[in-house]
Design a protein around this motif. Structure first.
Motif, PDB file in Angstrom:
ATOM      1  N   MET A 216      40.179  42.163  34.370  1.00  0.00           N
ATOM      2  CA  MET A 216      41.188  43.027  34.964  1.00  0.00           C
ATOM      3  C   MET A 216      42.210  43.553  33.990  1.00  0.00           C
ATOM      4  SD  MET A 216      42.584  40.480  37.785  1.00  0.00           S
ATOM      5  CE  MET A 216      43.824  41.356  38.583  1.00  0.00           C
ATOM      6  N   ASP A 217      42.591  44.627  34.308  1.00  0.00           N
ATOM      7  CA  ASP A 217      43.560  45.263  33.416  1.00  0.00           C
ATOM      8  C   ASP A 217      44.342  46.293  34.200  1.00  0.00           C
ATOM      9  OD1 ASP A 217      44.481  46.195  31.090  1.00  0.00           O
ATOM     10  OD2 ASP A 217      43.321  47.850  30.742  1.00  0.00           O
ATOM     11  N   ASP A 218      45.788  46.259  33.933  1.00  0.00           N
ATOM     12  CA  ASP A 218      46.588  46.811  34.597  1.00  0.00           C
ATOM     13  C   ASP A 218      46.603  47.170  36.560  1.00  0.00           C
ATOM     14  OD1 ASP A 218      48.879  48.520  34.936  1.00  0.00           O
ATOM     15  OD2 ASP A 218      47.610  50.612  34.454  1.00  0.00           O
ATOM     16  N   GLY A 219      46.251  45.761  36.955  1.00  0.00           N
ATOM     17  CA  GLY A 219      46.454  45.660  38.279  1.00  0.00           C
ATOM     18  C   GLY A 219      44.977  46.027  38.978  1.00  0.00           C
ATOM     19  N   GLU A 220      44.068  46.355  38.142  1.00  0.00           N
ATOM     20  CA  GLU A 220      42.670  46.559  38.794  1.00  0.00           C
ATOM     21  C   GLU A 220      41.526  45.632  38.309  1.00  0.00           C
ATOM     22  OE1 GLU A 220      42.730  51.333  39.347  1.00  0.00           O
ATOM     23  OE2 GLU A 220      42.813  50.343  37.157  1.00  0.00           O
ATOM     24  N   VAL A 221      40.614  45.388  38.932  1.00  0.00           N
ATOM     25  CA  VAL A 221      39.311  44.749  38.379  1.00  0.00           C
ATOM     26  C   VAL A 221      38.542  46.032  37.723  1.00  0.00           C
ATOM     27  CG1 VAL A 221      37.144  43.583  38.861  1.00  0.00           C
ATOM     28  CG2 VAL A 221      39.294  42.981  40.162  1.00  0.00           C
ATOM     29  N   VAL A 222      38.673  46.069  36.491  1.00  0.00           N
ATOM     30  CA  VAL A 222      37.833  47.346  35.858  1.00  0.00           C
ATOM     31  C   VAL A 222      36.371  47.212  35.736  1.00  0.00           C
ATOM     32  CG1 VAL A 222      37.831  48.353  33.567  1.00  0.00           C
ATOM     33  CG2 VAL A 222      40.000  47.623  34.513  1.00  0.00           C
ATOM     34  N   GLU A 223      35.980  45.970  35.576  1.00  0.00           N
ATOM     35  CA  GLU A 223      34.506  45.785  35.412  1.00  0.00           C
ATOM     36  C   GLU A 223      34.241  44.311  35.951  1.00  0.00           C
ATOM     37  OE1 GLU A 223      33.081  47.111  31.774  1.00  0.00           O
ATOM     38  OE2 GLU A 223      31.099  46.342  32.112  1.00  0.00           O
ATOM     39  N   ALA A 224      33.030  44.058  36.398  1.00  0.00           N
ATOM     40  CA  ALA A 224      32.620  42.791  36.987  1.00  0.00           C
ATOM     41  C   ALA A 224      31.290  42.533  36.899  1.00  0.00           C
ATOM     42  CB  ALA A 224      33.054  42.483  38.490  1.00  0.00           C
ATOM     43  N   GLY A 225      30.549  41.590  36.259  1.00  0.00           N
ATOM     44  CA  GLY A 225      29.117  41.427  36.183  1.00  0.00           C
ATOM     45  C   GLY A 225      29.035  40.219  35.550  1.00  0.00           C
ATOM     46  N   PRO A 226      27.613  39.705  35.432  1.00  0.00           N
ATOM     47  CA  PRO A 226      27.392  38.312  35.079  1.00  0.00           C
ATOM     48  C   PRO A 226      27.635  38.303  33.347  1.00  0.00           C
ATOM     49  CG  PRO A 226      25.403  39.847  35.468  1.00  0.00           C
ATOM     50  CD  PRO A 226      26.310  40.435  35.740  1.00  0.00           C
ATOM     51  N   PRO A 227      28.220  37.243  32.904  1.00  0.00           N
ATOM     52  CA  PRO A 227      28.747  37.262  31.629  1.00  0.00           C
ATOM     53  C   PRO A 227      27.774  37.737  30.372  1.00  0.00           C
ATOM     54  CG  PRO A 227      28.188  34.880  32.332  1.00  0.00           C
ATOM     55  CD  PRO A 227      28.008  35.971  33.514  1.00  0.00           C
ATOM     56  N   GLN A 228      26.544  37.454  30.713  1.00  0.00           N
ATOM     57  CA  GLN A 228      25.471  38.249  29.705  1.00  0.00           C
ATOM     58  C   GLN A 228      25.974  39.625  29.341  1.00  0.00           C
ATOM     59  OE1 GLN A 228      24.998  36.155  32.021  1.00  0.00           O
ATOM     60  NE2 GLN A 228      22.858  36.681  32.788  1.00  0.00           N
ATOM     61  N   GLN A 229      25.978  40.429  30.437  1.00  0.00           N
ATOM     62  CA  GLN A 229      26.266  41.607  30.596  1.00  0.00           C
ATOM     63  C   GLN A 229      27.557  42.050  30.290  1.00  0.00           C
ATOM     64  OE1 GLN A 229      25.592  43.917  34.440  1.00  0.00           O
ATOM     65  NE2 GLN A 229      27.490  45.048  33.747  1.00  0.00           N
ATOM     66  N   LEU A 230      28.378  41.473  30.707  1.00  0.00           N
ATOM     67  CA  LEU A 230      29.883  42.011  30.456  1.00  0.00           C
ATOM     68  C   LEU A 230      30.211  41.543  29.208  1.00  0.00           C
ATOM     69  CD1 LEU A 230      32.783  42.130  33.015  1.00  0.00           C
ATOM     70  CD2 LEU A 230      33.479  41.135  30.887  1.00  0.00           C
ATOM     71  N   PHE A 231      29.798  40.587  28.522  1.00  0.00           N
ATOM     72  CA  PHE A 231      30.273  40.424  27.037  1.00  0.00           C
ATOM     73  C   PHE A 231      29.378  40.895  26.347  1.00  0.00           C
ATOM     74  CE2 PHE A 231      32.053  36.394  29.000  1.00  0.00           C
ATOM     75  CZ  PHE A 231      33.465  36.563  28.925  1.00  0.00           C
ATOM     76  N   THR A 232      28.164  41.151  26.410  1.00  0.00           N
ATOM     77  CA  THR A 232      27.291  41.952  25.301  1.00  0.00           C
ATOM     78  C   THR A 232      27.221  43.601  25.823  1.00  0.00           C
ATOM     79  OG1 THR A 232      25.323  41.094  26.546  1.00  0.00           O
ATOM     80  CG2 THR A 232      25.967  39.774  24.817  1.00  0.00           C
ATOM     81  N   ASN A 233      27.270  43.708  26.869  1.00  0.00           N
ATOM     82  CA  ASN A 233      26.964  45.144  26.838  1.00  0.00           C
ATOM     83  C   ASN A 233      28.128  45.784  28.022  1.00  0.00           C
ATOM     84  OD1 ASN A 233      25.929  47.726  26.937  1.00  0.00           O
ATOM     85  ND2 ASN A 233      24.221  47.162  28.425  1.00  0.00           N
ATOM     86  N   PRO A 234      29.327  45.671  27.651  1.00  0.00           N
ATOM     87  CA  PRO A 234      30.426  46.000  28.694  1.00  0.00           C
ATOM     88  C   PRO A 234      30.429  47.641  28.807  1.00  0.00           C
ATOM     89  CG  PRO A 234      31.211  45.531  26.484  1.00  0.00           C
ATOM     90  CD  PRO A 234      30.003  45.041  26.733  1.00  0.00           C
TER      91      PRO A 234
END
Ligand code: ADP
Ligand code: MG
Length: 247
Positions: A216-234
């Motif tokens: 979340m940033d500034d009142g929005e869900v900017v990005e969502a995904g499984p942790p492997q993806q979100l942390f290694t390849n945002p």
């Protein structure tokens, strides 16, 4: 059917738009970690799910039951039925200081009288054992460490057998050496397939335990995904920038 479905959720405090257009779903038995900078709306989002905040638009649906639909809330009875399915654990524990550990656990169940006194006693004993605090049943919260207080708060939330547990930065108020014992309890609940939404700054924990991460940033869900993806390849620049500041 998802356990929780949030669509187009909006919330303002005066002229400040704190939640802009929040959409996400929580599947049964999933652990969803919510990360993001301070002030991005994480607590407001969580508080809105349990009706501690009133949203201004959008829908919150829990097990097919609408808490709010297109900004219109359900009637009082329905609100109570839905919110009773959700347990909340706060950063600052929110234990009742003038009640013992055991009394903290038993207060709400006794008040709603859905179980007998004997059943409630059994359940509180079981849950204190589960969080490793059987020996503290008759202590007052002031005599416990922060980690112990938070484990009591988790046991208390479990007393009502919620379908979902929500955590708002459960380890942020703890000394670093005490975070592990609390995360361990949450991890154990995940292994038992408890459905949970956890707002956290513990990226290692999110990576290890979460099925889904919401940034979340500034009142929005900017990005969502499984942790492997979100942390290694945002995918999003704002996610990359945030992760760069903390990892
Ligand atoms: P986070 O948990 O991500 O740090 P919050 O949900 O606590 O973010 O806050 C999001 C924004 O909403 C912040 O700018 C905060 O100051 C504001 N805010 C939160 N609660 C209130 C309130 N009760 N009244 C006015 N503004 C609030
Ligand atoms: Mg917060």
């Amino acid at each position: 059917m998802s356990l929780i479905q949030v669509s187009q959720m909006k919330k303002s405090f005066g002229s400040l738009d704190v939640l802009k257009n929040i959409n996400f779903e929580v599947e049964r038995s999933q652990v969803v970690a919510v990360i993001g900078p301070s002030g991005s709306g994480k607590s407001t989002m969580l508080r809105s799910l349990v009706h501690l905040e009133q949203i201004d638009g959008g829908s919150i649906c829990v097990e097919g039951d609408y808490l709010a639909k297109d900004g219109v809330y359900a009637n009082h009875q329905t609100l109570k039925r839905i919110t009773s399915k959700m347990g909340m654990v706060f950063q600052h524990f929110n234990l009742f200081p003038h009640f013992t550990v055991k009394e903290n656990l038993e207060l709400a169940p006794k008040y709603v009288k859905r179980a007998s006194a004997g059943e409630i006693r059994h359940k509180s004993a079981d849950l204190l054992e589960k969080v490793g605090l059987s020996d503290k049943a008759n202590e007052y919260p002031s005599r416990l460490s922060g980690g112990q207080k938070q484990r009591v708060a988790i046991a208390r939330a479990l007393m009502m057998s919620p379908a979902i547990l929500l955590f708002d930065e459960p380890t942020s108020a703890l000394d670093p050496e005490l975070t592990g014992e609390v995360l361990q309890v949450i991890k154990q609940l995940a292994e038992e397939n408890m459905t949970m939404v956890v707002v956290t700054h513990e990226m290692g924990f999110a990576r290890e335990v979460a099925d889904q991460v919401l940034f979340m940033d500034d009142g929005e869900v900017v990005e969502a995904g499984p942790p492997q993806q979100l942390f290694t390849n945002p995918q999003h620049k704002r996610t990359q920038a945030f992760l760069n500041t903390i990892l």
